[in-house]
Design a protein around this motif. Structure first.
Motif, PDB file in Angstrom:
ATOM      1  N   ILE A   3      42.873  33.217  36.338  1.00 41.34           N
ATOM      2  CA  ILE A   3      44.002  32.507  37.155  1.00 41.34           C
ATOM      3  C   ILE A   3      43.379  31.537  38.193  1.00 41.34           C
ATOM      4  CG2 ILE A   3      44.547  34.149  38.710  1.00 41.34           C
ATOM      5  CD1 ILE A   3      46.875  31.863  36.941  1.00 41.34           C
ATOM      6  N   PHE A   4      42.356  32.239  38.656  1.00 40.63           N
ATOM      7  CA  PHE A   4      41.744  31.204  39.810  1.00 40.63           C
ATOM      8  C   PHE A   4      40.951  30.069  39.237  1.00 40.63           C
ATOM      9  CE2 PHE A   4      41.347  35.554  41.842  1.00 40.63           C
ATOM     10  CZ  PHE A   4      42.416  35.474  42.677  1.00 40.63           C
ATOM     11  N   ASP A   5      40.175  30.492  38.077  1.00 38.41           N
ATOM     12  CA  ASP A   5      39.579  29.098  37.310  1.00 38.41           C
ATOM     13  C   ASP A   5      40.635  28.279  36.861  1.00 38.41           C
ATOM     14  OD1 ASP A   5      37.047  30.221  37.895  1.00 38.41           O
ATOM     15  OD2 ASP A   5      37.003  31.534  36.098  1.00 38.41           O
ATOM     16  N   LYS A   6      41.765  28.714  36.389  1.00 38.24           N
ATOM     17  CA  LYS A   6      42.755  27.808  35.809  1.00 38.24           C
ATOM     18  C   LYS A   6      43.560  26.943  36.811  1.00 38.24           C
ATOM     19  CE  LYS A   6      47.047  28.101  33.054  1.00 38.24           C
ATOM     20  NZ  LYS A   6      48.224  29.090  32.327  1.00 38.24           N
ATOM     21  N   SER A   9      41.611  24.612  42.687  1.00 37.16           N
ATOM     22  CA  SER A   9      40.804  23.410  43.012  1.00 37.16           C
ATOM     23  C   SER A   9      39.356  23.673  42.908  1.00 37.16           C
ATOM     24  CB  SER A   9      41.157  22.720  44.157  1.00 37.16           C
ATOM     25  OG  SER A   9      40.323  21.725  44.403  1.00 37.16           O
ATOM     26  N   GLU A  10      38.423  22.919  42.415  1.00 36.45           N
ATOM     27  CA  GLU A  10      37.127  23.156  42.527  1.00 36.45           C
ATOM     28  C   GLU A  10      36.619  23.003  44.062  1.00 36.45           C
ATOM     29  OE1 GLU A  10      35.046  23.835  39.793  1.00 36.45           O
ATOM     30  OE2 GLU A  10      36.859  24.026  38.811  1.00 36.45           O
ATOM     31  N   VAL A  11      37.464  22.643  44.930  1.00 38.20           N
ATOM     32  CA  VAL A  11      37.153  22.450  46.417  1.00 38.20           C
ATOM     33  C   VAL A  11      36.717  23.920  46.990  1.00 38.20           C
ATOM     34  CG1 VAL A  11      39.269  22.732  47.392  1.00 38.20           C
ATOM     35  CG2 VAL A  11      37.165  21.194  48.397  1.00 38.20           C
ATOM     36  N   ARG A  16      32.810  31.253  45.664  1.00 37.44           N
ATOM     37  CA  ARG A  16      31.641  31.153  44.752  1.00 37.44           C
ATOM     38  C   ARG A  16      30.628  32.110  45.201  1.00 37.44           C
ATOM     39  NH1 ARG A  16      32.921  26.554  41.578  1.00 37.44           N
ATOM     40  NH2 ARG A  16      34.459  25.180  42.480  1.00 37.44           N
ATOM     41  N   GLY A  17      30.257  32.188  46.166  1.00 38.23           N
ATOM     42  CA  GLY A  17      29.127  33.141  46.507  1.00 38.23           C
ATOM     43  C   GLY A  17      29.483  34.554  46.588  1.00 38.23           C
ATOM     44  N   TRP A  18      30.952  34.844  46.662  1.00 33.70           N
ATOM     45  CA  TRP A  18      31.538  36.224  46.599  1.00 33.70           C
ATOM     46  C   TRP A  18      32.434  36.369  45.422  1.00 33.70           C
ATOM     47  CZ3 TRP A  18      32.710  35.301  52.433  1.00 33.70           C
ATOM     48  CH2 TRP A  18      31.387  34.785  53.185  1.00 33.70           C
ATOM     49  N   PRO A  19      32.045  36.465  44.181  1.00 35.92           N
ATOM     50  CA  PRO A  19      32.693  36.402  43.178  1.00 35.92           C
ATOM     51  C   PRO A  19      33.332  37.585  42.716  1.00 35.92           C
ATOM     52  CG  PRO A  19      30.331  36.449  42.424  1.00 35.92           C
ATOM     53  CD  PRO A  19      30.352  36.475  43.947  1.00 35.92           C
ATOM     54  N   VAL A  20      34.232  38.320  43.669  1.00 34.84           N
ATOM     55  CA  VAL A  20      34.860  39.293  43.568  1.00 34.84           C
ATOM     56  C   VAL A  20      36.290  39.161  44.120  1.00 34.84           C
ATOM     57  CG1 VAL A  20      32.916  41.004  43.548  1.00 34.84           C
ATOM     58  CG2 VAL A  20      34.236  40.488  45.536  1.00 34.84           C
TER      59      VAL A  20
END
Length: 417
Positions: A3-6, A9-11, A16-20
């Motif tokens: 759901i986050f990827d979907k 925003s890419e901003v 990105r550094g803590w992908p949990v």
């Protein structure tokens, strides 16, 4: 994570550094949804000086909400706002002989900066503001115009004007006297420098790379502003509320800025709150001339007041922060000395500390290695070359030891490759 990827925003950046997926937090610890614990040396980028879900502040918040205390009130008078102002006056301003009026500009640090810039221009009738190399003051257009980072400035999409950068302390590594360039431009009618309304400065640049200005440099800047009738704005959004030891990061320099910007930990609990402190004679606003829908978030007033009463009744937190900061500084110096060929530099003051690497790639790898070992910290500096730590001021000695051990292991893992 789908759901986050979907939808998001890419901003987004920190994720990105803590992908949990984080779920709960307490004190110096934050837990992901699988229950894994991470020691938090990031602390909401300095918004959680008193830790996650601090029990004293949490109880004050619960009590307020439970009795149906007002949540949203714009700038109306409320019991919660009165309690906060009284605590601020009694615990912070009067003991330091500071005479300020309080502007509630909106919920974030950029709001506090925008109010400061706007007021300085209104008071003086001048447009230009002096900022410093590697400064960071926020992401709205006015705050961004006095920010140094080219990537962040590039996101504006328009020219950023009415601000002139000057060299921050040690920018030339002591090759020139302090303020040589700045003062020469001010005094030379042929320099082309627009007469400034104000100077805006951080006494310790956090996002700029943990650059701590010398106390004598801050005093010199204050004196320069006074000689030339320039307002001095001190941005203490990240470094205030005890981060360097004293409540204000500029206290040890013995200066009294004309305007002070506070946010992040002023709310105590991580709730959004910002204030701009101004000299009483500068309070020339017309009613409603500067406002915002969320400038009166009463639950934040409640936790802010409780934090001031709990932690600023005496100098215990200040002394603890300085002592723990010295431990971090000594540990970082030892790491730097252990790798003489790596060119590492220990930086900072209080519990705002950094270790500068030869590149942003190396600093990022160290932060990633620390995350793998259960520690959150970020990078800063123009190229992300500084490993930056901002732990809660309330962390225990054992937690500090654990965090430093993880950092040591992470550095070894990266530099021993």
């Amino acid at each position: 994570m789908t759901i986050f990827d979907k939808l998001e925003s890419e901003v987004r950046s920190y994720s990105r550094g803590w992908p949990v997926v984080f779920d709960r937090a307490q004190g110096s610890w934050i837990y992901d949804e699988d229950g894994r614990a991470y020691l938090d040396f990031f602390a909401g980028a300095g918004a959680l000086n008193y830790g996650h879900n601090n029990p004293v502040l949490k109880q004050a918040l619960i009590d307020y909400i439970s009795r149906d205390g007002v949540t949203h009130a714009l700038d109306m008078f409320t019991v919660a706002k009165r309690d906060f102002l009284e605590a601020l006056d009694q615990k912070i301003l009067k003991p330091r002989d500071l005479d300020y009026k309080v502007v509630f500009p909106g919920p974030g640090g950029a709001n506090a900066v925008e109010a400061a810039l706007k007021l300085a221009r209104k008071v003086t009738g001048k447009e230009s503001v002096i900022n410093f190399t590697n400064a960071f003051h926020g992401m709205t257009l006015g705050a961004l115009s006095v920010t140094g980072n080219s990537m962040k400035r590039g996101g504006a999409g328009i020219p950023l004007v009415h601000a002139t950068p000057m060299p921050y302390d040690k920018y030339f590594d002591g090759a020139y006297p302090d303020f040589l360039y700045f003062e020469r431009l001010l005094e030379d009618s042929g320099s082309g420098l627009n007469e400034p309304a104000a100077v805006i400065v951080e006494s310790l640049q956090g996002e700029g790379g943990i650059n701590a200005a010398r106390l004598e440099w801050l005093r010199g800047l204050s004196e320069l502003c006074r000689r030339h009738d320039i307002l001095l704005i001190l941005d203490d959004v990240q470094m205030g509320c005890g981060r360097t030891g004293p409540f204000f990061s500029f206290e040890e320099a013995g200066i009294k800025p004309d305007i002070v910007c506070l946010s992040k930990s002023i709310g105590g609990y991580g709730l959004p709150l910002a204030i701009t402190l101004i000299r009483p004679d500068l309070d020339v606003w017309e009613p409603g001339e500067h406002n915002g829908t969320f400038r009166g978030i009463n639950p934040a007033f409640v936790t802010a007041a409780e934090a001031l009463r709990t932690y600023w009744n005496d100098d215990a937190l200040e002394k603890s922060t300085k002592a723990k900061g010295e431990r971090v500084g000594a540990a970082f110096t030892e790491i730097a000395e252990s790798y003489p060929d790596a060119g590492l530099v220990a930086k900072g003051r209080g519990l705002a500390r950094g270790l500068e690497f030869a590149s942003g790639e190396l600093a990022g790898q160290v932060c990633a290695a620390a995350f793998e070992r259960g520690l959150l910290m970020e990078t800063s500096g123009p190229d992300g070359e500084v490993m930056k730590v901002l732990p809660p001021l309330t962390l225990t000695d054992d937690e500090l030891t654990k965090g430093l051990d993880i950092i040591g292991e992470a550095v070894r893992a990266v530099l021993a490759k």
